[in-house]
Scaffold this motif. Structure first.
Motif, PDB file in Angstrom:
ATOM      1  N   UNK A  23      41.225  40.105  29.324  1.00 49.92           N
ATOM      2  CA  UNK A  23      41.389  39.446  30.628  1.00 49.92           C
ATOM      3  C   UNK A  23      40.132  39.604  31.466  1.00 49.92           C
ATOM      4  N   UNK A  24      39.584  40.820  31.461  1.00 47.33           N
ATOM      5  CA  UNK A  24      38.376  41.082  32.241  1.00 47.33           C
ATOM      6  C   UNK A  24      37.222  40.209  31.756  1.00 47.33           C
ATOM      7  N   UNK A  25      37.092  40.102  30.427  1.00 47.81           N
ATOM      8  CA  UNK A  25      36.014  39.292  29.843  1.00 47.81           C
ATOM      9  C   UNK A  25      36.212  37.811  30.196  1.00 47.81           C
ATOM     10  N   UNK A  26      37.461  37.390  30.214  1.00 45.05           N
ATOM     11  CA  UNK A  26      37.781  35.976  30.436  1.00 45.05           C
ATOM     12  C   UNK A  26      37.442  35.509  31.852  1.00 45.05           C
ATOM     13  N   UNK A  27      37.664  36.381  32.841  1.00 43.48           N
ATOM     14  CA  UNK A  27      37.465  35.962  34.231  1.00 43.48           C
ATOM     15  C   UNK A  27      36.074  36.322  34.761  1.00 43.48           C
ATOM     16  N   UNK A  28      35.343  37.113  33.971  1.00 42.01           N
ATOM     17  CA  UNK A  28      34.030  37.607  34.397  1.00 42.01           C
ATOM     18  C   UNK A  28      33.132  36.468  34.888  1.00 42.01           C
ATOM     19  N   UNK A 118      58.450  40.742  36.939  1.00 40.66           N
ATOM     20  CA  UNK A 118      57.614  40.078  37.939  1.00 40.66           C
ATOM     21  C   UNK A 118      56.768  41.148  38.641  1.00 40.66           C
ATOM     22  N   UNK A 119      55.445  40.916  38.641  1.00 40.13           N
ATOM     23  CA  UNK A 119      54.507  41.908  39.166  1.00 40.13           C
ATOM     24  C   UNK A 119      53.688  41.281  40.290  1.00 40.13           C
ATOM     25  N   UNK A 120      53.683  41.910  41.472  1.00 43.03           N
ATOM     26  CA  UNK A 120      52.903  41.339  42.573  1.00 43.03           C
ATOM     27  C   UNK A 120      51.402  41.489  42.383  1.00 43.03           C
ATOM     28  N   UNK A 121      50.662  40.507  42.860  1.00 48.24           N
ATOM     29  CA  UNK A 121      49.194  40.565  42.875  1.00 48.24           C
ATOM     30  C   UNK A 121      48.802  40.782  44.335  1.00 48.24           C
ATOM     31  N   UNK A 155      43.383  43.089  37.831  1.00 49.93           N
ATOM     32  CA  UNK A 155      42.294  42.221  37.343  1.00 49.93           C
ATOM     33  C   UNK A 155      42.463  40.830  37.953  1.00 49.93           C
ATOM     34  N   UNK A 156      43.719  40.359  38.001  1.00 52.97           N
ATOM     35  CA  UNK A 156      44.005  39.037  38.592  1.00 52.97           C
ATOM     36  C   UNK A 156      43.590  39.015  40.067  1.00 52.97           C
ATOM     37  N   UNK A 157      43.915  40.094  40.788  1.00 52.43           N
ATOM     38  CA  UNK A 157      43.601  40.161  42.224  1.00 52.43           C
ATOM     39  C   UNK A 157      42.104  39.951  42.444  1.00 52.43           C
ATOM     40  N   UNK A 158      41.296  40.594  41.604  1.00 53.13           N
ATOM     41  CA  UNK A 158      39.837  40.439  41.766  1.00 53.13           C
ATOM     42  C   UNK A 158      39.373  39.042  41.347  1.00 53.13           C
ATOM     43  N   UNK A 159      40.151  38.394  40.451  1.00 51.40           N
ATOM     44  CA  UNK A 159      39.727  37.100  39.905  1.00 51.40           C
ATOM     45  C   UNK A 159      40.173  35.907  40.758  1.00 51.40           C
ATOM     46  N   UNK A 160      41.171  36.131  41.632  1.00 55.50           N
ATOM     47  CA  UNK A 160      41.673  34.995  42.428  1.00 55.50           C
ATOM     48  C   UNK A 160      41.669  35.275  43.923  1.00 55.50           C
TER      49      UNK A 160
END
Ligand code: SME
Length: 161
Positions: A23-28, A118-121, A155-160
């Motif tokens: 995931x980290x590599x994908x959004x980098x 369900x996980x909050x971002x 990781x999502x939080x940092x990416x969006x």
């Protein structure tokens, strides 16, 4: 081309370690939130077995609105007072539901769904989205899954965000 090799038969800690790495590599280096959510939804689908829905709802003016996902078409808008997603967004806490039929107010988007996570971002203390996972298996998710997806939510939080 991305050619990630999911460890779908590995113990969960290893699977989620690999998922986080991928995931980290994908959004980098990619600033577009929709593109990142779309790729993350697809990555989850590729790595995590026994799902019938994986994707995102985004917080838009105090309600949840459907984001990128893999699975059957789903309800578009969810008020914070409703459903498993609404509970996660309202409380800021992960919702692990072993039996969706026993969850008051569960919203059935796919009749096959039996359990849900369900996980909050969270960005700057505010829920900006949720990651929603549905499974056709009852009791599919446990604390290891919740822990793995909490990391993915960061990781999502940092990416969006
Ligand atoms: N079951 C969710 C609604 C979204 S779908 O699962 C994709 C809920 O109760 O909030």
């Amino acid at each position: 081309m991305y050619d990630f090799a999911p460890l779908t038969d590995a113990p969960k800690p290893e699977l989620y370690e690999e998922l986080a790495r991928a995931a980290q590599a994908l959004v980098e280096g990619e600033p577009d939130a929709v593109a990142n959510m779309a790729n993350l939804a697809a990555l989850i689908w590729q790595f995590v077995p026994d799902l019938n829905w994986s994707g995102f709802y985004r917080m838009v003016e105090d309600e949840l609105v459907l984001g990128p996902f893999i699975g059957k078409p789903a309800c578009i808008r969810i008020p914070l007072s409703s459903g498993v997603c609404g509970a996660a967004a309202r409380t800021g806490e992960t919702q692990l539901v072993p039996d969706v039929h026993a969850f008051p107010g569960h919203i059935a988007c796919d009749a096959d769904s039996r359990s849900e996570l369900v996980v909050p971002v969270v960005v700057n203390g505010k829920v900006i989205a949720v990651i929603d996972l549905d499974s056709p298996l009852p009791d599919r998710f446990d604390d290891e899954d919740a822990k793995g997806f909490a990391r993915l939510a960061e990781i999502t939080a940092r990416a969006i965000g």
